[in-house]
Design a protein around this motif. Structure first.
Motif, PDB file in Angstrom:
ATOM      1  N   ARG A   9       0.834  -1.200   0.000  1.00 62.21           N
ATOM      2  CA  ARG A   9       0.000   0.000   0.000  1.00 62.21           C
ATOM      3  C   ARG A   9       0.871   1.254   0.000  1.00 62.21           C
ATOM      4  N   LEU A  48      -0.862   2.678  -4.498  1.00 60.62           N
ATOM      5  CA  LEU A  48      -2.181   3.339  -4.507  1.00 60.62           C
ATOM      6  C   LEU A  48      -2.413   4.064  -5.832  1.00 60.62           C
ATOM      7  N   ILE A  88     -14.647   6.327  -4.381  1.00 61.10           N
ATOM      8  CA  ILE A  88     -13.425   6.097  -3.605  1.00 61.10           C
ATOM      9  C   ILE A  88     -13.690   5.145  -2.431  1.00 61.10           C
ATOM     10  N   ASN A  89     -14.848   5.274  -1.813  1.00 61.90           N
ATOM     11  CA  ASN A  89     -15.156   4.397  -0.680  1.00 61.90           C
ATOM     12  C   ASN A  89     -15.173   2.933  -1.099  1.00 61.90           C
ATOM     13  N   ALA A 139     -11.651   1.963  -1.654  1.00 63.68           N
ATOM     14  CA  ALA A 139     -10.959   1.853  -0.366  1.00 63.68           C
ATOM     15  C   ALA A 139     -11.330   0.549   0.339  1.00 63.68           C
ATOM     16  N   ARG A 140     -12.608   0.178   0.217  1.00 61.89           N
ATOM     17  CA  ARG A 140     -13.050  -1.065   0.853  1.00 61.89           C
ATOM     18  C   ARG A 140     -12.330  -2.264   0.226  1.00 61.89           C
ATOM     19  N   PRO A 145     -10.534   5.672   3.284  1.00 63.16           N
ATOM     20  CA  PRO A 145     -10.856   6.480   2.100  1.00 63.16           C
ATOM     21  C   PRO A 145     -10.048   7.771   2.028  1.00 63.16           C
ATOM     22  N   THR A 164      -7.033   8.391   2.893  1.00 66.59           N
ATOM     23  CA  THR A 164      -5.684   8.141   2.356  1.00 66.59           C
ATOM     24  C   THR A 164      -5.742   8.106   0.831  1.00 66.59           C
ATOM     25  N   LEU A 165      -6.763   7.436   0.316  1.00 68.40           N
ATOM     26  CA  LEU A 165      -6.905   7.334  -1.144  1.00 68.40           C
ATOM     27  C   LEU A 165      -7.229   8.689  -1.767  1.00 68.40           C
TER      28      LEU A 165
END
Ligand code: ZN
Length: 432
Positions: free
Chosen positions: A383, A388, A402-403, A406-407, A413, A415-416
């Motif tokens: 990561r 990323l 994004i969520n 991220a999941r 989220p 961080t992304l």
């Protein structure tokens, strides 16, 4: 807002007695009162205007109605409950025997002390709704009765309210409620008030990511007219909420949108779970409220409903017992808190699009590739920022948020978003 439940209670008290329908002055008065809370724009659509396969009917207004015994005693009185008169009843004035009147009377099949709610919008008709006790009293008296329904049914207009709240993104989220029910508290009115207070909350925010299209329409014909009058904008909307039956004391629940895999359903479940609230899940079906219009083939807006004592489910539904004993400002405020949490989730939702989807982006050209490190082996499941970047370029197709990404990557989220914003600043990603 510490006094929010009391404030909602005060508006419940004022709005509950008003006789609303799909058209008429009751709707205008309701919207005028709501304008104290939010700057609603009020629109009038003239009778006869077509809206797809429908048309705006004549406007209906009622002044009074009663059934009286020959000595002038009103056994049924519109002033006691506006549910006594079938909505859209045509005007009547005359003497009726019991057998003539009997076919015009409607009682509830199981709740004998309830006045049922009946309408006849598109068929010229008239009639009364009453409790079993009142029915028996009339039957026992035997008549003749003086019957008056003082209504007007003539060309006018259908009234709806609208509030458009712009955000950084032009992408709109639809919030819709229906204003057409007379004195019932959970069905219709609780949703109207929750929507108004939610709009007030959105209005107070110094910044909004999404734009919000908030509609206060009569159910069905109003939603259809709204779609017809705002077709271009409505066809661009991806998701929305129909807000109704949010003020009972029973269990929370939500009706899924037509695509159960759409993000809105997950976001609602997240809002429930994070609040520690137990909830019921109602799969999408073709019945229900204005999601029928918004989810129709031409619009396909993923529309969900987060509710409490949902329509159809609670025994007092569509009767005079759906009243202010059932619904409180406190209960509406509790549901409102869930809606606010859900809006926060909408707002946190970020969707990016890779502007160079054909094969890999040449990262070094955009100053996105580490200058040192050489021929190191990638760490599988790593990561690092480079990982990323590569995942974002892989997933960001303008649809997946994004969520959701991220999941899948098991990271936060935020961080992304930091990395996605960096890619956007380089012109590699864009906000969809
Ligand atoms: Zn209803």
């Amino acid at each position: 807002m510490a006094n929010l439940p009391a404030k909602i209670d005060a508006y419940l008290e004022r709005l509950f007695p008003i006789c609303r329908s799909i058209t008429g002055n009751g709707n205008r008065k309701t919207l005028r009162i709501l304008q104290e809370l939010i700057p609603l724009t009020v629109h009038e659509v003239p009778s006869g205007t077509s809206a797809y396969d429908w048309f705006i009917p004549d406007e209906w207004n009622i002044s009074d109605a009663w059934i009286a015994t020959p000595d002038g005693r009103r056994v049924i009185d519109f002033n006691a409950s506006n549910l006594h008169v079938i909505s859209y009843s045509e005007p009547i004035c005359g003497k009726f025997t019991w057998s003539e009147l009997q076919t015009r009377l409607h009682t509830h099949p199981t709740l004998h002390e309830a006045i049922p709610y009946r309408t006849s919008y598109y068929k010229r008709d008239w009639g009364f709704c009453l409790t079993r006790t009142q029915y028996r009293e009339l039957e026992k008296h035997g008549g003749p009765f003086e019957v008056v329904i003082d209504t007007t049914l003539k060309p006018g207009s259908l009234t709806y309210g609208e509030l458009l709240l712009p955000g950084e993104s032009k992408q709109e989220i639809l919030l819709s409620c229906y204003i057409c029910h007379p004195s019932m508290a959970n069905d219709s009115l609780s949703g109207v008030l929750l929507t108004a207070f939610l709009a007030q909350e959105l209005l107070a925010r110094t910044s909004r990511h999404y734009s919000y299209r908030i509609a206060f329409v009569p159910e069905t014909i109003g939603a259809i007219a709204y779609c017809a009058q705002n077709e271009t904008a409505m066809k661009k909307i991806d998701m929305g909420l129909v807000i109704t039956t949010v003020g009972g004391s029973g269990k929370f629940g939500y009706k899924q949108s037509f695509d159960s895999t759409h993000a809105i359903n997950r976001l609602i479940e997240d809002a429930f779970n994070e609040s520690g609230v137990d909830y019921l899940t109602y799969p999408f079906d073709i019945h229900g409220s204005d999601e029928r219009q918004y989810s129709s083939q031409g619009f396909r807006i993923n529309t969900a409903t987060l509710c409490r004592d949902r329509y159809y489910e609670y025994p007092q539904y569509h009767t005079s017992l759906d009243n202010l004993d059932l619904v409180t400002g406190e209960q509406i405020a509790e549901t409102l808190a869930l809606y606010v949490r859900l809006i926060d989730k909408f707002e946190a939702r970020r969707i990016y699009r890779n502007r160079m989807p054909n094969c890999e982006v040449m990262l070094s050209r955009h100053d996105l590739y580490p200058t040192s490190g050489g021929a190191q082996c990638p760490e599988l499941g790593g990561r690092s920022e480079l990982d990323l970047i590569l995942w974002l370029l892989f997933f960001c197709d303008g649809k997946l948020d994004i969520n959701a990404i991220a999941r899948r990557l098991h990271i936060a989220p935020d961080t992304l978003i930091t990395v996605a914003d960096k890619l956007a600043s380089k012109g590699v990603l864009e906000i969809a």
